[in-house]
Design a protein around this motif. Structure first.
Motif, mmCIF file in Angstrom:
data_model
loop_
_atom_site.group_PDB
_atom_site.id
_atom_site.type_symbol
_atom_site.label_atom_id
_atom_site.label_comp_id
_atom_site.label_asym_id
_atom_site.label_seq_id
_atom_site.Cartn_x
_atom_site.Cartn_y
_atom_site.Cartn_z
ATOM 1 N N UNK A 117 0.821 -1.218 0.000
ATOM 2 C CA UNK A 117 0.000 0.000 0.000
ATOM 3 C C UNK A 117 0.854 1.266 0.000
ATOM 4 N N UNK A 118 1.877 1.310 0.840
ATOM 5 C CA UNK A 118 2.723 2.509 0.896
ATOM 6 C C UNK A 118 3.428 2.749 -0.443
ATOM 7 N N UNK A 119 3.856 1.693 -1.066
ATOM 8 C CA UNK A 119 4.495 1.824 -2.379
ATOM 9 C C UNK A 119 3.495 2.326 -3.410
ATOM 10 N N UNK A 120 2.264 1.830 -3.315
ATOM 11 C CA UNK A 120 1.218 2.265 -4.228
ATOM 12 C C UNK A 120 0.894 3.744 -4.023
ATOM 13 N N UNK A 121 0.810 4.171 -2.778
ATOM 14 C CA UNK A 121 0.524 5.579 -2.489
ATOM 15 C C UNK A 121 1.672 6.481 -2.957
ATOM 16 N N UNK A 122 2.889 5.996 -2.788
ATOM 17 C CA UNK A 122 4.041 6.773 -3.252
ATOM 18 C C UNK A 122 4.016 6.921 -4.769
ATOM 19 N N UNK A 123 3.639 5.852 -5.459
ATOM 20 C CA UNK A 123 3.567 5.892 -6.916
ATOM 21 C C UNK A 123 2.450 6.821 -7.390
ATOM 22 N N UNK A 124 1.337 6.842 -6.642
ATOM 23 C CA UNK A 124 0.171 7.633 -7.042
ATOM 24 C C UNK A 124 0.135 9.021 -6.402
ATOM 25 N N UNK A 125 1.179 9.409 -5.662
ATOM 26 C CA UNK A 125 1.110 10.657 -4.921
ATOM 27 C C UNK A 125 0.935 11.884 -5.827
ATOM 28 N N UNK A 126 1.488 11.830 -7.019
ATOM 29 C CA UNK A 126 1.322 12.950 -7.948
ATOM 30 C C UNK A 126 -0.145 13.138 -8.303
ATOM 31 N N UNK A 127 -0.831 12.042 -8.567
ATOM 32 C CA UNK A 127 -2.253 12.114 -8.892
ATOM 33 C C UNK A 127 -3.056 12.552 -7.674
ATOM 34 N N UNK A 128 -2.761 11.974 -6.509
ATOM 35 C CA UNK A 128 -3.522 12.277 -5.300
ATOM 36 C C UNK A 128 -3.403 13.746 -4.931
ATOM 37 N N UNK A 129 -2.175 14.268 -4.928
ATOM 38 C CA UNK A 129 -1.971 15.662 -4.556
ATOM 39 C C UNK A 129 -2.599 16.605 -5.582
ATOM 40 N N UNK A 130 -2.479 16.265 -6.866
ATOM 41 C CA UNK A 130 -3.075 17.104 -7.912
ATOM 42 C C UNK A 130 -4.595 17.134 -7.793
ATOM 43 N N UNK A 131 -5.178 15.978 -7.523
ATOM 44 C CA UNK A 131 -6.629 15.898 -7.384
ATOM 45 C C UNK A 131 -7.099 16.687 -6.174
ATOM 46 N N UNK A 132 -6.410 16.549 -5.064
ATOM 47 C CA UNK A 132 -6.798 17.279 -3.856
ATOM 48 C C UNK A 132 -6.733 18.786 -4.080
ATOM 49 N N UNK A 133 -5.657 19.238 -4.730
ATOM 50 C CA UNK A 133 -5.505 20.668 -4.997
ATOM 51 C C UNK A 133 -6.566 21.152 -5.971
ATOM 52 N N UNK A 134 -6.785 20.391 -7.051
ATOM 53 C CA UNK A 134 -7.761 20.795 -8.051
ATOM 54 C C UNK A 134 -9.173 20.824 -7.504
ATOM 55 N N UNK A 135 -9.541 19.799 -6.731
ATOM 56 C CA UNK A 135 -10.881 19.748 -6.153
ATOM 57 C C UNK A 135 -11.091 20.891 -5.176
ATOM 58 N N UNK A 136 -10.074 21.195 -4.396
ATOM 59 C CA UNK A 136 -10.190 22.282 -3.424
ATOM 60 C C UNK A 136 -10.437 23.621 -4.112
ATOM 61 N N UNK A 137 -9.727 23.863 -5.205
ATOM 62 C CA UNK A 137 -9.878 25.142 -5.915
ATOM 63 C C UNK A 137 -11.203 25.216 -6.670
ATOM 64 N N UNK A 138 -11.509 24.168 -7.418
ATOM 65 C CA UNK A 138 -12.713 24.191 -8.252
ATOM 66 C C UNK A 138 -13.997 24.096 -7.452
ATOM 67 N N UNK A 139 -13.923 23.605 -6.221
ATOM 68 C CA UNK A 139 -15.136 23.436 -5.430
ATOM 69 C C UNK A 139 -15.770 24.750 -5.019
#
Length: 243
Positions: free
Chosen positions: A78-100
């Motif tokens: 799981x930690x390896x998966x989160x590290x691999x997907x962190x770019x997507x996760x952080x981008x989504x969190x930032x984008x959702x926060x702004x667009x909301x």
């Protein structure tokens, strides 16, 4: 990679069946996701940017946990998966926060208009009591549309990054699903959370988003032909039998 976007009614029903089976066989994961859902629900709407970021994190974490367990049979990666997907996760969190902010402002205007109408009409009933069949149907359709237009592409982005698909390929898959009326109908059971929350005057946004994300995950398991890992106990027995 084999991609099947021509899903049938049976495929959508199988996604529900596989989701329920997975949660029943993984009570610890189901309990953990429930606790995470409660934790997100505690965040007040007064802290709206934080609430939206928490919603995005809830979706991403739930998809990461389920896909890791489903594909490998454990959460060791799981930690390896989160590290691999962190770019997507952080981008989504930032984008959702702004667009909301735009959606929140629009919702506030609509709610204020409804309150004024009810007040001018002298209606003292609660929101749940004032809902009729037409209103409930409209709410369910709107919630289902949100699942298809917002949650589904968000989960698809996660899968595309993990499978190495291009943005163009992801857009083509989403367009096929968006234009398929079966996708809209398939999310209606998930959409029931919204009118239920309004009727009982409770915040069901987190359970609604979590259910939408989990169901979308199992839809993409079918689309990308991702097979579950064999049970760990069965694997151990097989190894013992080989000696």
């Amino acid at each position: 990679m084999q991609v099947n976007t021509d899903l049938t009614k049976q495929d959508y029903m199988n996604a529900y069946k596989e989701l329920v089976t997975f949660l029943c066989h993984q009570p610890v994961i189901a309990g953990g996701l429930a606790l995470l859902c409660i934790g997100v629900s505690v965040v007040p709407f007064a802290a709206f940017p934080l609430k939206m970021a928490a919603f995005a994190l809830l979706i991403c974490l739930s998809v990461a946990v389920v896909t890791t367990q489903y594909r490998t049979g454990s959460l060791k990666g799981l930690l390896k998966e989160l590290a691999f997907q962190q770019k997507i996760i952080l981008s989504v969190m930032l984008g959702v926060t702004i667009l909301s902010w735009a959606g929140y402002a629009a919702a506030g205007i609509v709610l204020e208009f409804e309150v004024i109408q009810l007040a001018s009409a002298g209606d003292t009933t609660s929101a749940g009591e004032s809902m009729n069949g037409v209103a409930v149907g409209g709410i369910i359709m709107a919630a289902s549309a949100i699942c298809v237009s917002q949650i589904l592409p968000l989960v698809l982005t996660y899968f595309c990054h993990g499978l190495g698909l291009s943005r163009q390929q992801g857009e083509q898959i989403w367009q096929r699903l968006l234009l398929n009326h079966k996708s809209f109908l398939a999310f209606m059971p998930v959409a029931q959370f919204v009118p239920a929350g309004i009727f009982f005057n409770i915040d069901c946004s987190a359970p609604f988003l979590l259910a939408g994300a989990l169901y979308s995950t199992f839809i993409f398991f079918i689309i990308f032909n991702i097979q579950p890992s064999a049970p760990q106990r069965s694997q151990a027995l097989d190894l013992v039998g080989q000696h």
